[in-house]
Design an enzyme around this catalytic site. Structure first.
Site, PDB file in Angstrom:
ATOM      1  N   THR A  26       0.914  -1.178   0.026  1.00  9.93           N
ATOM      2  CA  THR A  26      -0.062  -0.112   0.138  1.00  9.93           C
ATOM      3  C   THR A  26       0.974   1.406   0.132  1.00  9.93           C
ATOM      4  O   THR A  26       1.874   1.171   0.485  1.00  9.93           O
ATOM      5  CB  THR A  26      -0.988   0.156   1.248  1.00  9.93           C
ATOM      6  OG1 THR A  26      -0.290   0.317   2.365  1.00  9.93           O
ATOM      7  CG2 THR A  26      -1.750  -1.301   1.299  1.00  9.93           C
ATOM      8  N   ASP A  35      -3.939   6.059   2.525  1.00  7.92           N
ATOM      9  CA  ASP A  35      -3.530   7.030   3.146  1.00  7.92           C
ATOM     10  C   ASP A  35      -3.806   6.401   4.716  1.00  7.92           C
ATOM     11  O   ASP A  35      -5.271   6.473   5.203  1.00  7.92           O
ATOM     12  CB  ASP A  35      -4.220   8.359   2.829  1.00  7.92           C
ATOM     13  CG  ASP A  35      -3.807   9.783   3.549  1.00  7.92           C
ATOM     14  OD1 ASP A  35      -3.262   9.311   4.928  1.00  7.92           O
ATOM     15  OD2 ASP A  35      -4.289  10.714   3.531  1.00  7.92           O
ATOM     16  N   ASN A  48       4.582   0.513   8.579  1.00  7.72           N
ATOM     17  CA  ASN A  48       5.818   1.258   8.124  1.00  7.72           C
ATOM     18  C   ASN A  48       5.656   2.909   7.787  1.00  7.72           C
ATOM     19  O   ASN A  48       6.856   3.373   7.803  1.00  7.72           O
ATOM     20  CB  ASN A  48       6.453   0.593   6.907  1.00  7.72           C
ATOM     21  CG  ASN A  48       7.592   1.022   6.284  1.00  7.72           C
ATOM     22  OD1 ASN A  48       8.674   1.146   6.827  1.00  7.72           O
ATOM     23  ND2 ASN A  48       7.397   1.831   5.051  1.00  7.72           N
ATOM     24  N   SER A 105       9.459   1.308  14.417  1.00  9.99           N
ATOM     25  CA  SER A 105      10.001   2.404  15.319  1.00  9.99           C
ATOM     26  C   SER A 105      11.464   2.606  14.720  1.00  9.99           C
ATOM     27  O   SER A 105      11.628   2.991  13.540  1.00  9.99           O
ATOM     28  CB  SER A 105      10.049   1.826  16.813  1.00  9.99           C
ATOM     29  OG  SER A 105      10.427   2.967  17.507  1.00  9.99           O
ATOM     30  N   TYR A 154      10.083  13.960  16.340  1.00 10.54           N
ATOM     31  CA  TYR A 154      10.190  12.699  15.840  1.00 10.54           C
ATOM     32  C   TYR A 154      10.538  11.489  16.942  1.00 10.54           C
ATOM     33  O   TYR A 154       9.774  10.562  17.128  1.00 10.54           O
ATOM     34  CB  TYR A 154      11.131  12.485  14.874  1.00 10.54           C
ATOM     35  CG  TYR A 154      11.407  11.274  14.190  1.00 10.54           C
ATOM     36  CD1 TYR A 154      10.416  10.612  13.525  1.00 10.54           C
ATOM     37  CD2 TYR A 154      12.515  10.610  14.198  1.00 10.54           C
ATOM     38  CE1 TYR A 154      10.545   9.458  12.811  1.00 10.54           C
ATOM     39  CE2 TYR A 154      12.762   9.276  13.525  1.00 10.54           C
ATOM     40  CZ  TYR A 154      11.916   8.648  12.760  1.00 10.54           C
ATOM     41  OH  TYR A 154      11.896   7.619  12.350  1.00 10.54           O
ATOM     42  N   LYS A 189       7.798   8.445  17.972  1.00  7.29           N
ATOM     43  CA  LYS A 189       8.452   6.841  17.805  1.00  7.29           C
ATOM     44  C   LYS A 189       8.280   6.427  19.535  1.00  7.29           C
ATOM     45  O   LYS A 189       8.036   5.305  19.555  1.00  7.29           O
ATOM     46  CB  LYS A 189       9.858   6.967  17.487  1.00  7.29           C
ATOM     47  CG  LYS A 189       9.899   7.045  15.801  1.00  7.29           C
ATOM     48  CD  LYS A 189       9.152   6.145  15.140  1.00  7.29           C
ATOM     49  CE  LYS A 189       9.247   6.069  13.752  1.00  7.29           C
ATOM     50  NZ  LYS A 189       8.481   5.259  12.512  1.00  7.29           N
ATOM     51  N   THR A 202      18.747   3.906   3.168  1.00  2.20           N
ATOM     52  CA  THR A 202      17.627   4.035   2.233  1.00  2.20           C
ATOM     53  C   THR A 202      17.498   5.413   1.974  1.00  2.20           C
ATOM     54  O   THR A 202      18.408   6.299   2.202  1.00  2.20           O
ATOM     55  CB  THR A 202      16.315   3.656   3.270  1.00  2.20           C
ATOM     56  OG1 THR A 202      16.109   4.698   4.357  1.00  2.20           O
ATOM     57  CG2 THR A 202      16.394   2.161   3.993  1.00  2.20           C
TER      58      THR A 202
END
Length: 274
Positions: free
Chosen positions: A31, A55, A82, A132, A146, A150, A181
């Protein structure tokens, strides 16, 4: 053969997990907010991978995606939460229009997707993988929003682990350190209100100096996640990479130091017994 539903598959760990699970023969519901960005990814796998628009901040869309996944494959064995992004900058620099949307995706989106998937997961006795971060273990200046998001993921996940154990549902909290990434490229934003007072602590150069130089190999990380999902003795917490382990060990040591230093004073707070 497992059936996976993975959010945030347009890049990063989400995309790599979707590809790795499909390549090993599992069925995947991939997705993304922009489903066109992931349609080509599914083509080599015929009907073993389907793509859906999702979404995660839309509770109705989450329920619809889960229903379509169940219709397509008969159930869900693994939910991977994710989808997410980061906001960096000092707390005073952040504005509501910047930090509230990040919490909507990283925290409330995870909650809504999980709630929608739980009936199917109870039937399968499946696994929830919540992505996380090392940022969910220890807070540092410049990343407060942030870190807070988390930390919330960590608390929600630990509570879920207790609530869902009677149903045979396992929870895995994945806590990556820096991996190569495109997270620092497309999944991080900086608070627009740059204040000179926080020049030394707002970590505004973090993206520029680290993007593309992260030590972690994301494919090796994905292999460990798959191994943990398959294992009968998987831990609740899964720090990935030496940096994440260093963060965890530093946090544990600092916590222990605080507890020990004030133990006698802080435990003497009950009512006196007559």
């Amino acid at each position: 053969m497992k059936t996976w539903l993975i959010t945030g598959c347009s890049s990063g760990f989400g995309q790599r997990l979707a590809l790795a699970t499909a390549r090993r023969g599992d069925r995947v519901v991939a997705t993304a907010r922009n489903v066109k960005a992931i349609e080509e990814m599914a083509e080599p796998f015929d009907d073993r991978m389907i793509t859906l628009q999702l979404d995660v901040t839309d509770a109705g869309a989450a329920r619809a995606a889960i229903a379509k996944a169940v219709d397509a494959f008969g159930g869900i064995d693994v939910l991977v939460n994710n989808a997410g992004y980061a906001l960096f900058g000092a707390i005073e620099e952040g504005r509501p229009e910047e930090y509230r949307p990040m919490f909507e995706v990283n925290v409330f989106g995870l909650i809504e997707t999980t709630r929608a998937a739980l009936p199917a997961l109870r039937r399968s006795g499946g696994t929830i993988v919540n992505m996380s971060s090392g940022a969910g273990i220890e807070g540092r200046g410049g990343g407060g929003y942030y870190h807070a998001a988390k930390f919330a993921v960590e608390g929600i996940s630990e509570a879920l682990a207790g609530e869902l154990k009677p149903f045979g549902i396992r929870v895995l909290i994945v806590e990556p350190g820096p991996f190569r990434t495109d997270f620092l490229g497309r999944s991080i934003t900086m608070a627009a209100n740059e204040m000179p007072e926080y020049a030394a602590t707002s970590r505004r150069n973090y993206r520029d100096t680290n993007d593309g130089n992260q030590a972690g190999d994301p494919d090796k990380a994905v292999a460990v996640i798959l191994e943990a999902v398959d294992a009968e003795d998987a831990p609740l917490h899964l720090p990935l990479g030496p940096a994440a382990h260093t963060i965890a060990e530093r946090k544990l040591a600092a916590f222990r130091s605080d507890i020990d230093a004030w133990r006698d004073i802080t435990i003497a707070t009950d009512f006196d017994r007559g």
